[in-house]
Design a protein around this motif. Structure first.
Motif, PDB file in Angstrom:
ATOM      1  N   GLY A 189       0.884  -1.182   0.089  1.00  0.00           N
ATOM      2  CA  GLY A 189       0.062  -0.016  -0.026  1.00  0.00           C
ATOM      3  C   GLY A 189       0.693   1.206   0.024  1.00  0.00           C
ATOM      4  O   GLY A 189       0.509   2.371  -0.013  1.00  0.00           O
ATOM      5  N   TYR A 190       2.246   1.116  -0.121  1.00  0.00           N
ATOM      6  CA  TYR A 190       3.096   2.039  -0.096  1.00  0.00           C
ATOM      7  C   TYR A 190       3.384   2.520  -1.511  1.00  0.00           C
ATOM      8  O   TYR A 190       2.933   2.107  -2.264  1.00  0.00           O
ATOM      9  CB  TYR A 190       4.312   1.825   0.933  1.00  0.00           C
ATOM     10  N   GLY A 191       4.280   3.747  -1.507  1.00  0.00           N
ATOM     11  CA  GLY A 191       4.530   4.288  -2.915  1.00  0.00           C
ATOM     12  C   GLY A 191       5.666   3.314  -3.790  1.00  0.00           C
ATOM     13  O   GLY A 191       5.930   2.240  -3.105  1.00  0.00           O
ATOM     14  N   GLU A 192       5.902   3.698  -4.849  1.00  0.00           N
ATOM     15  CA  GLU A 192       6.742   2.951  -5.725  1.00  0.00           C
ATOM     16  C   GLU A 192       8.107   2.896  -4.550  1.00  0.00           C
ATOM     17  O   GLU A 192       8.744   3.861  -4.009  1.00  0.00           O
ATOM     18  CB  GLU A 192       7.020   3.633  -6.916  1.00  0.00           C
ATOM     19  N   GLY A 193       8.983   1.698  -4.900  1.00  0.00           N
ATOM     20  CA  GLY A 193      10.077   1.514  -4.305  1.00  0.00           C
ATOM     21  C   GLY A 193      10.112   1.374  -2.596  1.00  0.00           C
ATOM     22  O   GLY A 193      10.542  -0.052  -2.416  1.00  0.00           O
ATOM     23  N   GLY A 194       9.351   1.832  -2.031  1.00  0.00           N
ATOM     24  CA  GLY A 194       9.271   1.528  -0.653  1.00  0.00           C
ATOM     25  C   GLY A 194      10.301   0.949   0.132  1.00  0.00           C
ATOM     26  O   GLY A 194      11.389   1.441   0.187  1.00  0.00           O
ATOM     27  N   MET A 195      10.101  -0.285   0.562  1.00  0.00           N
ATOM     28  CA  MET A 195      11.264  -0.748   1.323  1.00  0.00           C
ATOM     29  C   MET A 195      11.973  -1.842   0.492  1.00  0.00           C
ATOM     30  O   MET A 195      12.844  -2.609   0.996  1.00  0.00           O
ATOM     31  CB  MET A 195      10.771  -1.740   2.532  1.00  0.00           C
ATOM     32  N   LEU A 196      11.943  -2.322  -0.732  1.00  0.00           N
ATOM     33  CA  LEU A 196      12.331  -3.008  -1.669  1.00  0.00           C
ATOM     34  C   LEU A 196      13.949  -2.906  -1.958  1.00  0.00           C
ATOM     35  O   LEU A 196      14.275  -1.729  -2.672  1.00  0.00           O
ATOM     36  CB  LEU A 196      11.688  -3.290  -3.065  1.00  0.00           C
ATOM     37  N   PRO A 197      14.822  -3.894  -1.776  1.00  0.00           N
ATOM     38  CA  PRO A 197      16.169  -3.625  -2.166  1.00  0.00           C
ATOM     39  C   PRO A 197      16.537  -3.668  -3.689  1.00  0.00           C
ATOM     40  O   PRO A 197      15.619  -4.295  -4.361  1.00  0.00           O
ATOM     41  CB  PRO A 197      16.668  -4.765  -1.465  1.00  0.00           C
ATOM     42  N   ASP A 198      17.410  -3.311  -4.109  1.00  0.00           N
ATOM     43  CA  ASP A 198      17.821  -3.161  -5.570  1.00  0.00           C
ATOM     44  C   ASP A 198      18.078  -4.439  -6.113  1.00  0.00           C
ATOM     45  O   ASP A 198      17.469  -4.659  -7.217  1.00  0.00           O
ATOM     46  CB  ASP A 198      19.393  -2.665  -5.519  1.00  0.00           C
ATOM     47  N   THR A 199      18.221  -5.589  -5.194  1.00  0.00           N
ATOM     48  CA  THR A 199      18.159  -6.904  -5.826  1.00  0.00           C
ATOM     49  C   THR A 199      16.915  -7.448  -6.268  1.00  0.00           C
ATOM     50  O   THR A 199      16.903  -8.501  -6.731  1.00  0.00           O
ATOM     51  CB  THR A 199      18.760  -7.905  -4.740  1.00  0.00           C
ATOM     52  N   MET A 200      15.844  -6.792  -5.673  1.00  0.00           N
ATOM     53  CA  MET A 200      14.481  -6.986  -6.088  1.00  0.00           C
ATOM     54  C   MET A 200      13.848  -6.024  -6.941  1.00  0.00           C
ATOM     55  O   MET A 200      12.709  -6.278  -6.739  1.00  0.00           O
ATOM     56  CB  MET A 200      13.734  -7.508  -4.914  1.00  0.00           C
ATOM     57  N   ALA A 201      14.434  -5.380  -7.587  1.00  0.00           N
ATOM     58  CA  ALA A 201      13.715  -4.088  -8.527  1.00  0.00           C
ATOM     59  C   ALA A 201      13.007  -4.770  -9.783  1.00  0.00           C
ATOM     60  O   ALA A 201      12.236  -4.275 -10.163  1.00  0.00           O
ATOM     61  CB  ALA A 201      14.948  -3.350  -8.965  1.00  0.00           C
ATOM     62  N   HIS A 202      13.494  -5.971  -9.807  1.00  0.00           N
ATOM     63  CA  HIS A 202      12.774  -6.668 -11.278  1.00  0.00           C
ATOM     64  C   HIS A 202      11.498  -7.286 -10.956  1.00  0.00           C
ATOM     65  O   HIS A 202      10.629  -7.948 -11.763  1.00  0.00           O
ATOM     66  CB  HIS A 202      13.825  -7.704 -11.754  1.00  0.00           C
ATOM     67  N   VAL A 203      11.139  -7.410  -9.739  1.00  0.00           N
ATOM     68  CA  VAL A 203      10.023  -8.368  -8.910  1.00  0.00           C
ATOM     69  C   VAL A 203       8.771  -7.312  -9.105  1.00  0.00           C
ATOM     70  O   VAL A 203       8.664  -6.261  -9.104  1.00  0.00           O
ATOM     71  CB  VAL A 203      10.026  -8.573  -7.377  1.00  0.00           C
ATOM     72  N   PRO A 204       7.771  -7.932  -9.892  1.00  0.00           N
ATOM     73  CA  PRO A 204       6.563  -7.030 -10.177  1.00  0.00           C
ATOM     74  C   PRO A 204       5.850  -6.869  -8.848  1.00  0.00           C
ATOM     75  O   PRO A 204       5.761  -7.448  -7.802  1.00  0.00           O
ATOM     76  CB  PRO A 204       5.450  -8.072 -10.834  1.00  0.00           C
ATOM     77  N   VAL A 205       5.045  -5.512  -8.874  1.00  0.00           N
ATOM     78  CA  VAL A 205       4.386  -5.042  -7.712  1.00  0.00           C
ATOM     79  C   VAL A 205       3.115  -4.441  -7.849  1.00  0.00           C
ATOM     80  O   VAL A 205       3.074  -3.859  -8.960  1.00  0.00           O
ATOM     81  CB  VAL A 205       5.512  -3.802  -7.115  1.00  0.00           C
ATOM     82  N   VAL A 206       2.206  -4.859  -7.150  1.00  0.00           N
ATOM     83  CA  VAL A 206       0.700  -4.737  -7.544  1.00  0.00           C
ATOM     84  C   VAL A 206       0.505  -3.795  -6.024  1.00  0.00           C
ATOM     85  O   VAL A 206       1.001  -3.906  -5.145  1.00  0.00           O
ATOM     86  CB  VAL A 206       0.082  -5.613  -7.198  1.00  0.00           C
ATOM     87  N   ARG A 207      -0.341  -2.688  -6.598  1.00  0.00           N
ATOM     88  CA  ARG A 207      -0.822  -1.840  -5.398  1.00  0.00           C
ATOM     89  C   ARG A 207      -1.948  -2.348  -4.416  1.00  0.00           C
ATOM     90  O   ARG A 207      -2.925  -3.022  -5.393  1.00  0.00           O
ATOM     91  CB  ARG A 207      -1.241  -0.663  -5.882  1.00  0.00           C
ATOM     92  N   LYS A 208      -1.971  -2.251  -3.465  1.00  0.00           N
ATOM     93  CA  LYS A 208      -3.339  -2.456  -2.741  1.00  0.00           C
ATOM     94  C   LYS A 208      -4.322  -1.129  -2.694  1.00  0.00           C
ATOM     95  O   LYS A 208      -3.907   0.263  -2.798  1.00  0.00           O
ATOM     96  CB  LYS A 208      -3.094  -2.729  -1.190  1.00  0.00           C
ATOM     97  N   PRO A 209      -5.441  -1.500  -2.806  1.00  0.00           N
ATOM     98  CA  PRO A 209      -6.362  -2.627  -2.493  1.00  0.00           C
ATOM     99  C   PRO A 209      -6.054  -3.615  -3.745  1.00  0.00           C
ATOM    100  O   PRO A 209      -5.952  -2.968  -4.961  1.00  0.00           O
ATOM    101  CB  PRO A 209      -7.683  -2.382  -2.511  1.00  0.00           C
ATOM    102  N   TYR A 210      -6.261  -4.669  -3.455  1.00  0.00           N
ATOM    103  CA  TYR A 210      -6.075  -5.775  -4.696  1.00  0.00           C
ATOM    104  C   TYR A 210      -6.975  -5.639  -5.715  1.00  0.00           C
ATOM    105  O   TYR A 210      -8.146  -5.546  -5.445  1.00  0.00           O
ATOM    106  CB  TYR A 210      -6.087  -7.274  -3.959  1.00  0.00           C
ATOM    107  N   GLU A 211      -6.660  -5.908  -7.228  1.00  0.00           N
ATOM    108  CA  GLU A 211      -7.760  -5.884  -8.039  1.00  0.00           C
ATOM    109  C   GLU A 211      -6.998  -7.258  -8.792  1.00  0.00           C
ATOM    110  O   GLU A 211      -5.951  -7.330  -9.177  1.00  0.00           O
ATOM    111  CB  GLU A 211      -7.455  -4.716  -8.833  1.00  0.00           C
ATOM    112  N   ILE A 212      -7.903  -8.079  -9.400  1.00  0.00           N
ATOM    113  CA  ILE A 212      -7.705  -9.295  -9.745  1.00  0.00           C
ATOM    114  C   ILE A 212      -6.991  -9.252 -11.234  1.00  0.00           C
ATOM    115  O   ILE A 212      -5.966 -10.042 -11.285  1.00  0.00           O
ATOM    116  CB  ILE A 212      -8.987 -10.165  -9.959  1.00  0.00           C
TER     117      ILE A 212
END
Length: 850
Positions: free
Chosen positions: A809-832
């Motif tokens: 539910g946070y903004g882009e980047g948030g707490m994610l380390p650089d090693t996981m920058a390629h991991v897709p991120v979806v925003r909450k609330p969830y949408e199928i």
């Protein structure tokens, strides 16, 4: 030995379950005199559980529990507003040590105080828990969806292994209409059980005491001391939560492997509609705060179900009348018998059935599952002899017409609507034998334990007995079915009476039609007079001349007259452009400019009348004080259709005298501000800008025809290529989400798209254990888990080359380390749609090329 323990299946309907002489062992009980002063009975475990010194019987309550707690109990009992609901005291300190949740109620000649050890793990208050549960169903307006969501919510919050919504049928049998369960358990969804499974005295108690908890089906009852009072009477425990349980019911649970259960009554219109039935396959004590919250939730569910049932009946009746009104219109100038035979397929959609047919003037037209044509005349004769020319129904036709045994598989139940004064013409609806539409939902090889009272007390044997009981019967016709049938009969008979000139009683039928027309005319005249009375009754503003008042009143009544004339000539409504032209044409001149622009929009009768008054008020004000009152003034009226089907209209005046807001709210101002919101449910905003008045109005789509097609609202966005069709149905999904209700929503989203293997966990530790024991195919990881994050889980999955996506539910980047920058991120609330697209992307990123 208590009375309860001596019963067997031959007398279970007479079992005195309200006076068992014992309680369940997860709590203790004291019974006192009505004045709450002296202990008269106690449960045998009260001394040890409550830390009492010596036999409490005969002692004062102050001596047994201390003055402070006694004072609290007396206050709670005095302020309790409901006789059949105990007053509650949560987390009370006992003089002998220990903290307890306490329930106290007065029933008949005793005050009963129940004590249950307080559970420190339950931190939420009952009201907050109830509000959380209620919020999840309050917006649902479909009964089937409501029951499904209820089962999910109760299981999610209370943790039972199986939660069922059990609905009672008119004959007393029960059906499981909704179920949430552990995946490895067999399903009881859709199954029926005989009325004898829940005896009459148990149903009576379910109406009195709406919640029932069994903490351990193998419990040893704790006796009351003494069991009988001085007059030889047992203690009535009808409203007690700790009341002991019938050994027959306990055996029923044990035979299914169930160790603990809970049931919450669903009461609609004073009748037992059904129950929320919970099963657990290990002993389970439900703490009092959770129990109270569930009880409140059950009360709301009962009210909500009652409201939805009434709304469904009204909607069905409205649809019936709308359809039959179209039949009225089609019947003009045509042979009504031929028309009805043509339209019978449409009539068949109005009442749930397996087959239907029209028997009119000896001609039979049928669809679906019906009796052989050769039987129809005899069935019509039977109905004519029994129905007294009224709507008639039977869910077991063979009991009245023995020949129906031969076709009960196709038509075991019938509902007949008479269509003429003579008992000869009918519209028939049929339902098949209910057994023809059922299959056992669980494992057909599933075995059950058999206790001392035999295999009668097992689900499959119970179901078999129900099948024997209902052989040759259809699903009963409901009150709603009969109400719709009555509406159909009235409308169809009216068509027949209007068009059948050959019937001998034409004069009597004409009188019936005339009375109906008079009543409708009387209704409409009263409505018009009420509106005119409201206009005339408005007070004359100070300083305003009588002549001006009369002129204004005449104008408003004339606007109504124009509107009603257009409605009558315009088939129940009129064009918005015609209305504006009619109202503004008197004020057009060479000195001003009036512009109208917008798509073709048709207003229904109600909206046309309201807009006639609003437009008239705006036009006369513009002619007196605004843009139409002087040379060079300009009025623009534009309207457009919105995507949701509504119409947005703007009234803009320019070039007139300087505008000042009214210094008081008169009738005209109130009419502009309130009529559209109040009458139509739309919006109305008037801006008294100095350079010219601006009005903005919204007319809801339900009052309109024409313009843009409404777009879907509240549905999931369609999945674009790269979504559901690119994911296998047997995909094993791990969902790490610390909010239980959110996790339930995501599970439901996946289930609706066909994914059945979805496991939800709420902590990092649980997720890591799941990966070790049974690695998933893909995971959805909530980044923030309260006091921890899901990053260790993500690192573990990276090491195992298991695809995953983040949710946050946070903004882009948030707490994610650089090693996981390629991991897709979806925003909450969830949408199928976003979830599925991200999952496809994640799986592609870990697959080797080719």
């Amino acid at each position: 030995m208590t009375t309860e323990q001596t019963v067997d299946l031959t007398n279970c309907d007479r079992e005195p379950i309200h006076i068992p002489g014992s309680i369940q062992p997860h709590g203790a009980l004291l019974a006192l005199d009505p004045g709450l002063s002296t202990v008269q009975r106690h449960s045998a475990n009260a001394l040890d559980m409550l830390g009492l010194n010596g036999d409490p019987n005969g002692a004062t309550l102050e001596l047994v529990l201390g003055g402070a707690l006694t004072h609290s109990l007396r206050n709670a009992l005095a302020t309790s507003g409901e006789v059949e609901r105990p007053a509650l005291l949560i987390d009370q300190q006992m003089p002998g040590g220990g903290r307890f949740d306490i329930a106290i109620h007065r029933y008949l000649s005793a005050v009963i105080v129940e004590f249950e050890p307080h559970d420190d793990t339950v931190r939420d208050q009952p009201l907050q828990l109830a509000r959380t549960m209620i919020s999840r169903i309050s917006g649902l307006d479909d009964i089937d969806l409501l029951t499904r969501q209820t089962a999910r919510i109760v299981r999610g919050l209370l943790g039972y292994d199986r939660v069922m919504i059990y609905r009672f049928e008119p004959d007393g049998s029960g059906k499981v209409v909704s179920e949430a369960r552990r995946p490895e358990l067999e399903s009881f969804l859709g199954q029926y059980f005989p009325a004898s499974d829940i005896p009459q005295q148990a149903r009576a108690l379910y109406l009195k005491n709406t919640i029932r908890v069994i903490s351990d089906a193998g419990f040893r009852p704790v006796a009351l001391v003494p069991e009988l009072d001085g007059a030889g009477q047992p203690l009535d425990l009808s409203l007690a939560h700790l009341r002991s349980v019938s050994p027959i019911h306990c055996e029923y649970l044990r035979n299914m492997g169930v160790s603990a259960s809970m049931s919450v009554s669903i009461i609609v219109d004073g009748q037992l509609w059904g129950m929320i039935a919970c099963h657990h396959y290990a002993p389970k004590v439900l703490p009092m705060p959770l129990r109270v919250a569930t009880e409140m939730f059950g009360d709301f569910l009962s009210l909500h179900l009652g409201s939805l049932r009434q709304r469904r009946q009204l909607d069905t009746t409205a649809r019936t009348r709308a359809y039959l009104e179209r039949v009225h219109q089609l019947a003009s100038g045509r042979d009504v018998s031929e028309l009805l035979h043509e339209q019978v397929q449409e009539l068949g959609k109005l009442i749930p059935n397996d087959g239907f047919g029209l028997y009119l003037h000896g001609k039979w037209t049928a669809f679906g599952s019906t009796p052989p044509e050769g039987e129809i005349e005899q069935i019509a004769d039977l109905v004519g002899a029994l129905a007294d020319n009224r709507v008639w129904s039977s869910h077991a036709l063979q009991t009245l017409y023995p020949a129906a045994v031969g076709f009960s598989a196709d038509a075991a139940g019938v509902l007949a609507i008479p269509l003429s004064q003579l008992p000869r013409d009918y519209l028939f609806f049929f339902r098949r034998e209910v057994l023809q539409t059922l299959n056992w939902a669980g494992n057909p090889e599933k075995s059950y334990e058999t206790g001392p009272l035999g295999d009668r007390l097992t689900p499959r044997k119970s179901f078999a007995i129900w099948k024997e009981t209902v052989h040759g019967q259809a699903e009963p016709w409901s009150d709603s079915d009969r109400e719709v049938a009555e509406a159909m009969r009235a409308s169809i008979v009216e068509v027949l009476l209007r068009h059948n000139e050959l019937m001998a009683d034409e004069r009597a039928k004409a009188d019936v039609r005339q009375r109906m027309l008079n009543e409708e005319l009387n209704h409409r005249v009263k409505n018009i007079l009420a509106v005119i009375k409201s206009l005339v009754g408005q007070p004359v503003q100070d300083g305003r001349s009588l002549k001006d008042y009369v002129a204004t009143l005449k104008g408003r009544i004339q606007a109504l007259a124009i509107a009603h004339d257009q409605v009558i000539r315009g088939d129940g409504g009129g064009r918005l452009s015609d209305l504006l032209q009619a109202e503004l044409s008197p004020y057009r001149s060479a000195n001003n400019t009036v512009f109208l622009g917008g798509p073709d929009a048709w207003l229904d009768a109600r909206a046309f009348s309201v807009m006639a008054l609003v437009t008239h008020e705006l036009a006369t004000n513009a002619a007196k004080y605004g843009a139409l009152s002087c040379a060079g003034g300009r009025l623009e009226v534009r309207w457009q259709m919105e995507p949701d089907g509504s119409c947005r209209l703007e009234w803009v005046e320019r070039g007139g005298p300087e505008v000042t807001p009214p210094n008081r709210t008169g009738f005209g101002t109130a009419l502009l501000d309130r009529s559209i919101p109040f009458e139509l449910g739309g919006t109305s905003v008037i801006d008294y800008a100095p350079d010219g008045l601006v009005g903005r109005f919204t007319l809801p789509g339900r009052h309109l025809r024409g313009g843009a097609t409404p777009s879907p609202v509240g549905q999931d966005a369609p999945v674009t290529p790269g979504g559901r069709e690119l994911l296998p149905a047997d995909l094993d999904v791990l969902l790490l989400e610390d909010q239980m209700l959110i996790a339930m929503d995501v599970e439901a989203m996946f289930a609706d798209r066909g994914f059945e293997k979805v496991t939800a966990v709420n902590t990092m530790g649980e997720a890591l254990r799941r990966i070790e024991t049974s690695p998933p195919d893909i995971a959805v990881l909530d980044v923030n888990l309260g006091s921890e994050t899901s990053l260790p889980v993500a690192e573990k999955m990276l090491g195992l080359a298991i695809p995953f996506i983040f949710a946050t539910g946070y903004g882009e980047g948030g707490m994610l380390p650089d090693t996981m920058a390629h991991v897709p991120v979806v925003r909450k609330p969830y949408e199928i749609g976003a979830l599925l697209a991200a999952m496809v992307k994640a799986r592609r990123s870990v697959r080797p090329a080719g």
